[in-house]
Enzyme design. Sequence first.
Site, PDB file in Angstrom:
ATOM      1  N   HIS A  97       0.723  -1.489   0.041  1.00  0.00           N
ATOM      2  CA  HIS A  97       0.018  -0.050   0.046  1.00  0.00           C
ATOM      3  C   HIS A  97       0.987   1.262  -0.042  1.00  0.00           C
ATOM      4  O   HIS A  97       2.124   0.968  -0.065  1.00  0.00           O
ATOM      5  CB  HIS A  97      -1.025  -0.003   1.137  1.00  0.00           C
ATOM      6  CG  HIS A  97      -0.511   0.156   2.529  1.00  0.00           C
ATOM      7  ND1 HIS A  97      -0.055  -0.855   3.380  1.00  0.00           N
ATOM      8  CD2 HIS A  97      -0.441   1.323   3.277  1.00  0.00           C
ATOM      9  CE1 HIS A  97       0.302  -0.401   4.615  1.00  0.00           C
ATOM     10  NE2 HIS A  97       0.172   0.988   4.511  1.00  0.00           N
ATOM     11  N   HIS A  99       1.418   3.951   2.191  1.00  0.00           N
ATOM     12  CA  HIS A  99       2.195   4.495   3.169  1.00  0.00           C
ATOM     13  C   HIS A  99       3.494   4.633   3.135  1.00  0.00           C
ATOM     14  O   HIS A  99       4.113   3.426   2.388  1.00  0.00           O
ATOM     15  CB  HIS A  99       1.560   4.063   4.440  1.00  0.00           C
ATOM     16  CG  HIS A  99       0.181   4.434   4.768  1.00  0.00           C
ATOM     17  ND1 HIS A  99      -0.563   4.121   5.922  1.00  0.00           N
ATOM     18  CD2 HIS A  99      -0.622   5.573   4.218  1.00  0.00           C
ATOM     19  CE1 HIS A  99      -1.606   4.558   5.824  1.00  0.00           C
ATOM     20  NE2 HIS A  99      -1.847   5.685   4.883  1.00  0.00           N
ATOM     21  N   ASP A 101       5.815   3.281   5.254  1.00  0.00           N
ATOM     22  CA  ASP A 101       6.275   1.980   5.928  1.00  0.00           C
ATOM     23  C   ASP A 101       6.432   1.051   4.795  1.00  0.00           C
ATOM     24  O   ASP A 101       7.241  -0.111   5.069  1.00  0.00           O
ATOM     25  CB  ASP A 101       5.526   1.696   7.284  1.00  0.00           C
ATOM     26  CG  ASP A 101       4.217   1.580   7.166  1.00  0.00           C
ATOM     27  OD1 ASP A 101       3.863   1.920   6.013  1.00  0.00           O
ATOM     28  OD2 ASP A 101       3.556   0.906   7.870  1.00  0.00           O
ATOM     29  N   HIS A 160      -7.146  -0.903   6.557  1.00  0.00           N
ATOM     30  CA  HIS A 160      -6.213   0.087   7.036  1.00  0.00           C
ATOM     31  C   HIS A 160      -6.035   1.250   5.961  1.00  0.00           C
ATOM     32  O   HIS A 160      -6.067   2.193   6.452  1.00  0.00           O
ATOM     33  CB  HIS A 160      -4.843  -0.881   7.227  1.00  0.00           C
ATOM     34  CG  HIS A 160      -3.711   0.156   7.415  1.00  0.00           C
ATOM     35  ND1 HIS A 160      -3.820   0.846   8.647  1.00  0.00           N
ATOM     36  CD2 HIS A 160      -2.792   0.521   6.602  1.00  0.00           C
ATOM     37  CE1 HIS A 160      -2.201   1.679   8.587  1.00  0.00           C
ATOM     38  NE2 HIS A 160      -1.969   1.436   7.579  1.00  0.00           N
ATOM     39  N   ASN A 191      -2.334   3.445  13.139  1.00  0.00           N
ATOM     40  CA  ASN A 191      -2.606   4.472  12.380  1.00  0.00           C
ATOM     41  C   ASN A 191      -4.065   4.404  11.411  1.00  0.00           C
ATOM     42  O   ASN A 191      -4.092   3.448  10.678  1.00  0.00           O
ATOM     43  CB  ASN A 191      -1.573   4.585  11.469  1.00  0.00           C
ATOM     44  CG  ASN A 191      -1.812   5.791  10.230  1.00  0.00           C
ATOM     45  OD1 ASN A 191      -2.714   6.758  10.454  1.00  0.00           O
ATOM     46  ND2 ASN A 191      -0.893   5.859   9.380  1.00  0.00           N
TER      47      ASN A 191
END
Length: 242
Positions: A97, A99, A101, A160, A191
Site C-alpha cells: 500500500h 504509506h 512504511d 487499513h 494509524n
Amino acid sequence: MHNVLISFLLLLAYSFSAQAQTFQPELEVQPHSKGVFVHISYQLYGGTPFPSNGLIVVGDTSVLLIDTPWDSLQSEQLVQWVANEIKKPIGYCVVTHSHADRTAGYQVMQRHGIPLVFSQETAALSQAQGRRLQGIAHERDTTLAMAGLNAEIFFPGRGHTADNQVVWLPAQQLLFGGCLVKSKEATSMGNVADADLAAWPTTIRQLYTKYPRLRYVVPGHQQWGDIQLLMHTLELLKKHTP
C-alpha cells in the site's frame, strides 16, 4: 516552582531532540520459513524505535521483496544484505500500500533497477503523497511467477487503507497481511487516518475464505504468528470501532 517546571520541560524536550538526532536505524533480517526471511526496519514512534515488517522470498534464480523498509538508508542496507547473503538478483519488489512504511525506499529500488509492483490505486495515492512509483502497475489482483517461486497479490477489500493488498505464498502457506493485520502485541488499530473501519472486519473475514490452508501470518508491524492474528484483529476492531 514555575522555574523548576520550565527547566524540567526544557530538559525533556532536549532529551527527545537528542534521541531523534542520534537515532540511527539498522535493518534486521530474521529467518521465517523455507526460503523466506522477514526484513525489519525501524522509525521512532513516541520516542521509541518501532518495527516495520517486509519479506525476502528466495526463488531458484532470483529474490522477491515484499515492501521496502521505512527509509532510504535501511532500503540500501536491504539491497546489500541480499547481495551479500543470498547472492541472487532481486527480481521485483511488491508494494502492498501507499504509506511510507511500505514505499519509503522506492527510489533506492529504482536506482538499483529493481522493478516495483503495485496497484494502480497505490500508484495514485503514493503520487498524492509525493512518491512517484515506477514499475509495473496492475489492476488489483495478480500473480508473480518466478523460477521456484509463486506469489499471489490480492486485494481483499478496504481496511487499513483503500489500497491495502496482501501477498500469499502458497509453497509456504504464508500470508503477508501487511498493515491490514495486527500483531498479538497490538492493543489498538494504530494509524487509522486513511482507514475504513466499517469495511475492515468484512475484509479480514475475506481472508479466512480465501486462504483456508493458511499456516503463517506476517503483519505489517511487530511479531508474526498464525491465523490467530486475524481473530485478534477482529477483536481489536470490535473494541475500537464506534
